[in-house]
Design a protein around this motif. Structure first.
Motif, PDB file in Angstrom:
ATOM      1  N   ALA A 287       0.836  -1.202   0.000  1.00 57.84           N
ATOM      2  CA  ALA A 287       0.000   0.000   0.000  1.00 57.84           C
ATOM      3  C   ALA A 287       0.872   1.253   0.000  1.00 57.84           C
ATOM      4  CB  ALA A 287      -0.924  -0.004   1.222  1.00 57.84           C
ATOM      5  N   TYR A 288       1.957   1.207   0.762  1.00 59.53           N
ATOM      6  CA  TYR A 288       2.825   2.385   0.859  1.00 59.53           C
ATOM      7  C   TYR A 288       3.483   2.714  -0.482  1.00 59.53           C
ATOM      8  CZ  TYR A 288       6.389   5.654   2.300  1.00 59.53           C
ATOM      9  OH  TYR A 288       7.172   6.773   2.406  1.00 59.53           O
ATOM     10  N   ILE A 289       3.826   1.706  -1.245  1.00 59.74           N
ATOM     11  CA  ILE A 289       4.458   1.945  -2.552  1.00 59.74           C
ATOM     12  C   ILE A 289       3.538   2.778  -3.437  1.00 59.74           C
ATOM     13  CG2 ILE A 289       5.207   0.816  -4.683  1.00 59.74           C
ATOM     14  CD1 ILE A 289       6.326  -1.458  -2.901  1.00 59.74           C
ATOM     15  N   TRP A 290       2.223   2.525  -3.377  1.00 55.33           N
ATOM     16  CA  TRP A 290       1.270   3.323  -4.170  1.00 55.33           C
ATOM     17  C   TRP A 290       1.233   4.768  -3.675  1.00 55.33           C
ATOM     18  CZ3 TRP A 290      -0.241   1.782  -8.704  1.00 55.33           C
ATOM     19  CH2 TRP A 290      -0.312   0.422  -8.977  1.00 55.33           C
ATOM     20  N   LEU A 291       1.258   4.938  -2.360  1.00 53.05           N
ATOM     21  CA  LEU A 291       1.277   6.294  -1.808  1.00 53.05           C
ATOM     22  C   LEU A 291       2.574   7.014  -2.166  1.00 53.05           C
ATOM     23  CD1 LEU A 291      -0.208   5.656   1.765  1.00 53.05           C
ATOM     24  CD2 LEU A 291      -1.396   6.514  -0.275  1.00 53.05           C
ATOM     25  N   PHE A 292       3.670   6.285  -2.155  1.00 51.42           N
ATOM     26  CA  PHE A 292       4.972   6.853  -2.522  1.00 51.42           C
ATOM     27  C   PHE A 292       4.943   7.361  -3.961  1.00 51.42           C
ATOM     28  CE2 PHE A 292       9.198   6.663  -4.300  1.00 51.42           C
ATOM     29  CZ  PHE A 292      10.035   7.122  -3.299  1.00 51.42           C
ATOM     30  N   ALA A 293       4.387   6.537  -4.869  1.00 52.55           N
ATOM     31  CA  ALA A 293       4.302   6.949  -6.276  1.00 52.55           C
ATOM     32  C   ALA A 293       3.414   8.178  -6.434  1.00 52.55           C
ATOM     33  CB  ALA A 293       3.760   5.794  -7.124  1.00 52.55           C
ATOM     34  N   ALA A 294       2.319   8.223  -5.688  1.00 55.69           N
ATOM     35  CA  ALA A 294       1.426   9.384  -5.746  1.00 55.69           C
ATOM     36  C   ALA A 294       2.151  10.635  -5.264  1.00 55.69           C
ATOM     37  CB  ALA A 294       0.182   9.126  -4.897  1.00 55.69           C
ATOM     38  N   ALA A 295       2.909  10.505  -4.186  1.00 56.10           N
ATOM     39  CA  ALA A 295       3.647  11.654  -3.656  1.00 56.10           C
ATOM     40  C   ALA A 295       4.684  12.145  -4.661  1.00 56.10           C
ATOM     41  CB  ALA A 295       4.327  11.280  -2.342  1.00 56.10           C
ATOM     42  N   ALA A 296       5.360  11.227  -5.339  1.00 57.58           N
ATOM     43  CA  ALA A 296       6.366  11.616  -6.330  1.00 57.58           C
ATOM     44  C   ALA A 296       5.722  12.411  -7.472  1.00 57.58           C
ATOM     45  CB  ALA A 296       7.079  10.374  -6.875  1.00 57.58           C
ATOM     46  N   ILE A 297       4.527  11.996  -7.907  1.00 57.28           N
ATOM     47  CA  ILE A 297       3.816  12.742  -8.958  1.00 57.28           C
ATOM     48  C   ILE A 297       3.453  14.138  -8.457  1.00 57.28           C
ATOM     49  CG2 ILE A 297       1.698  12.829 -10.331  1.00 57.28           C
ATOM     50  CD1 ILE A 297       1.779   9.747 -10.393  1.00 57.28           C
ATOM     51  N   PHE A 298       3.008  14.212  -7.217  1.00 59.01           N
ATOM     52  CA  PHE A 298       2.654  15.521  -6.651  1.00 59.01           C
ATOM     53  C   PHE A 298       3.849  16.456  -6.662  1.00 59.01           C
ATOM     54  CE2 PHE A 298       2.522  18.482  -3.112  1.00 59.01           C
ATOM     55  CZ  PHE A 298       1.284  19.074  -3.268  1.00 59.01           C
ATOM     56  N   TRP A 299       5.008  15.992  -6.132  1.00 60.16           N
ATOM     57  CA  TRP A 299       6.183  16.862  -6.045  1.00 60.16           C
ATOM     58  C   TRP A 299       6.754  17.172  -7.427  1.00 60.16           C
ATOM     59  CZ3 TRP A 299       5.928  19.124  -1.739  1.00 60.16           C
ATOM     60  CH2 TRP A 299       5.601  18.449  -0.556  1.00 60.16           C
ATOM     61  N   MET A 300       6.544  16.289  -8.387  1.00 58.87           N
ATOM     62  CA  MET A 300       7.004  16.534  -9.758  1.00 58.87           C
ATOM     63  C   MET A 300       6.430  17.839 -10.290  1.00 58.87           C
ATOM     64  SD  MET A 300       6.223  14.248 -13.169  1.00 58.87           S
ATOM     65  CE  MET A 300       4.471  14.689 -13.149  1.00 58.87           C
ATOM     66  N   ILE A 301       5.166  18.114  -9.958  1.00 53.54           N
ATOM     67  CA  ILE A 301       4.509  19.340 -10.409  1.00 53.54           C
ATOM     68  C   ILE A 301       4.736  20.478  -9.422  1.00 53.54           C
ATOM     69  CG2 ILE A 301       2.255  20.383 -10.875  1.00 53.54           C
ATOM     70  CD1 ILE A 301       1.342  17.681 -11.952  1.00 53.54           C
ATOM     71  N   TYR A 302       4.557  20.198  -8.153  1.00 54.37           N
ATOM     72  CA  TYR A 302       4.628  21.233  -7.116  1.00 54.37           C
ATOM     73  C   TYR A 302       5.978  21.931  -7.095  1.00 54.37           C
ATOM     74  CZ  TYR A 302       3.853  23.265  -2.462  1.00 54.37           C
ATOM     75  OH  TYR A 302       3.690  24.120  -1.397  1.00 54.37           O
TER      76      TYR A 302
END
Length: 496
Positions: A287-302
């Motif tokens: 489950a954490y790996i999915w959250l990690f990937a989501a966070a990486a996408i967020f910071w990619m833009i932010y």
């Protein structure tokens, strides 16, 4: 620790010392960050490096990525060699030397690259360990006061982040880049001075020794390995340069691949190695790996704020607020201003919502918000094709992005520690920062898309990625909540 009974808003006086040190360190970091991309694309005639916007964006991405990646070895050095207190001092000293190197008014870019390298190394020592020292000011059982202390500490971060772009941006205007870099050096020097003078009494005994010191034999071995690694990297770069194929663009691409590989290898090591993980721990890590990937996408833009959005402010907006002219760098102050305003609002909101909103749903909301911010950017970029647009477009973009950050950043470290297997509890604290690192590196490479698509299309493409990822998280949030065995997620101030 109370410095003769004196307190800082009811907290140990040592918090005032660390508050001021971190505020000035963040002043130096965000001050440099606010003008670095503009300096890189300015022509040599304007005292800049003359890079293309795409290359500058890639360099800024790698610079930001390494800043967060070195927090892992920086924490290890403090735990095993220096201790947190000396790590913070030497980290701040190296950061100051980096800014001084960049402030030297010479035409050669060598001092710029040396300065950035020193800032990266110094931040790796200072950033993770000053937070550790804040925690050590309080007894282990005093959770409530510790949380309140960290809230004050993070206020210092955002105060430094707010004022730095305004001051450094103004000083660097008119192509006075090295004056801006010098201001960042002065900021770090003030932070160090306060740390040394204030720490003599208020920090006595706090973080003075490493938690698990290396034996002398292992310390020598570490020194040899570190020296050999640095020499090997220098030789590899030298040989690459000798072939005549080395360019900054290619270097940033290679570094991006390396940085993306780090979490892949790390998660494979956890999931596939013989570490005695229970079935529940494996499920939570999935489950954490999915959250990690989501966070990486967020910071990619932010984290495109100091590059792509800064260029837009510089080239496409009417730099005026309420009729008052501002510098492009000043737009970097919008983010910390909104964070300071809305942190208490979101903290109250999460308390009110309680268990009804899961971590996955908060991450999904954050992705949709950051995607929406780039839909707004696409509209602004389309309007800018006919002439400069109001800077209020960027104000709106940063406002929407902060809504996303306050839904994702406060729970990032919390959920990391919650889902970490017992065998990896300590190591996993740095994994959250690797998500930021991956996002920054990949975000820097997205500038290459500008060669094949229009500005509005660029923003819409990244927006679509974030929104689709957010909607997918919403769709599977129930499943992820079950995998995480989640009942509640403690809230904490965002760490940046």
């Amino acid at each position: 620790m109370s410095n003769g009974g004196k307190t800082f808003f009811g907290h140990p006086w040592g918090l005032a010392t660390l508050f001021g040190t971190e505020m000035w360190e963040r002043f130096s970091w965000y001050g440099l960050r606010a003008i670095l991309a503009s300096f890189m694309v300015a022509s040599p005639a304007d005292q800049g490096l003359g890079l293309s916007e795409e290359t500058a964006q890639a360099v800024i991405g790698i610079y930001g990525a390494l800043i967060y990646l070195v927090a892992l070895p920086g924490g290890w050095v403090a735990d095993r060699i220096l201790g947190p207190r000396r790590s913070v001092f030497w980290g701040g000293f190296v950061i100051m030397c980096g800014h001084i190197s960049m402030a030297i008014p010479v035409t050669s870019p060598a001092f710029v690259w040396l300065g950035l390298l020193l800032i990266i190394a110094g931040t790796g020592l200072l950033k993770p360990n000053i937070s550790v020292m804040v925690g050590k000011l309080y007894p282990e059982e005093d959770d409530a006061r510790r949380d309140a202390g960290f809230s004050l500490f993070y206020l210092g971060i955002n105060l430094g982040a707010f004022f730095a772009p305004i001051v450094v941006g103004w000083l660097a205007s008119g192509d006075r880049w090295h004056l801006g870099f010098g201001a960042a050096a002065v900021g770090m020097a003030l932070g160090l001075l306060q740390y040394v003078i204030g720490g003599r009494s208020s920090l006595r005994g706090v973080g003075e020794r490493p938690g698990m010191p290396l034996p002398a034999r292992e310390l020598r071995r570490f020194g040899l390995l570190a020296g050999a690694g640095a020499a090997a990297a220098a030789i590899a770069l030298g040989l690459w340069a000798a072939t005549g194929t080395f360019t900054l663009g290619r270097f940033t691409a290679v570094m991006t691949v390396v940085i993306v590989a780090v979490p892949i290898v790390y998660f494979a090591y956890i999931m596939l190695g013989a570490h005695g993980l229970t079935e529940d721990e494996r499920t939570r890590m999935k489950a954490y790996i999915w959250l990690f990937a989501a966070a990486a996408i967020f910071w990619m833009i932010y984290d495109l704020a100091p590059s792509k959005l800064l260029f837009f402010a510089e080239n496409n907006t009417d730099l005026s607020l309420f009729g008052i002219p501002i510098q492009a760098a000043t737009t970097q102050s919008f983010n910390p201003l909104f964070i300071m305003i809305f942190v208490p609002v979101f903290a109250a909101l999460w308390v009110k919502l309680g268990n009804r909103v899961s971590t996955a749903q908060k991450f999904a909301f954050a992705l949709v918000m950051v995607g929406l911010s780039f839909v707004i950017m696409a509209v602004a970029a389309n309007l800018a094709q006919s002439g400069r647009v109001s800077v209020w477009w960027l104000v709106l973009v940063y406002l929407v992005q902060v809504f996303g950050e306050l839904a994702l950043s406060p729970v990032g470290l919390s959920v990391t520690t919650k889902l970490a297997p017992v065998a990896f509890k300590g190591q996993m604290l740095g994994v959250w920062f690797i998500a930021v690192s991956v996002g920054d590196a990949v975000g820097g490479q997205t500038g290459r898309l500008g060669q094949v698509m229009s500005e509005p299309a660029y923003y819409l493409l990244l927006a679509a990625m974030a929104v689709v990822a957010g909607l997918a998280l919403f769709a599977f949030s129930g499943r992820l909540r079950a995998m995480m065995s989640e009942h509640r997620t403690p809230a904490a101030p965002p760490i940046r």
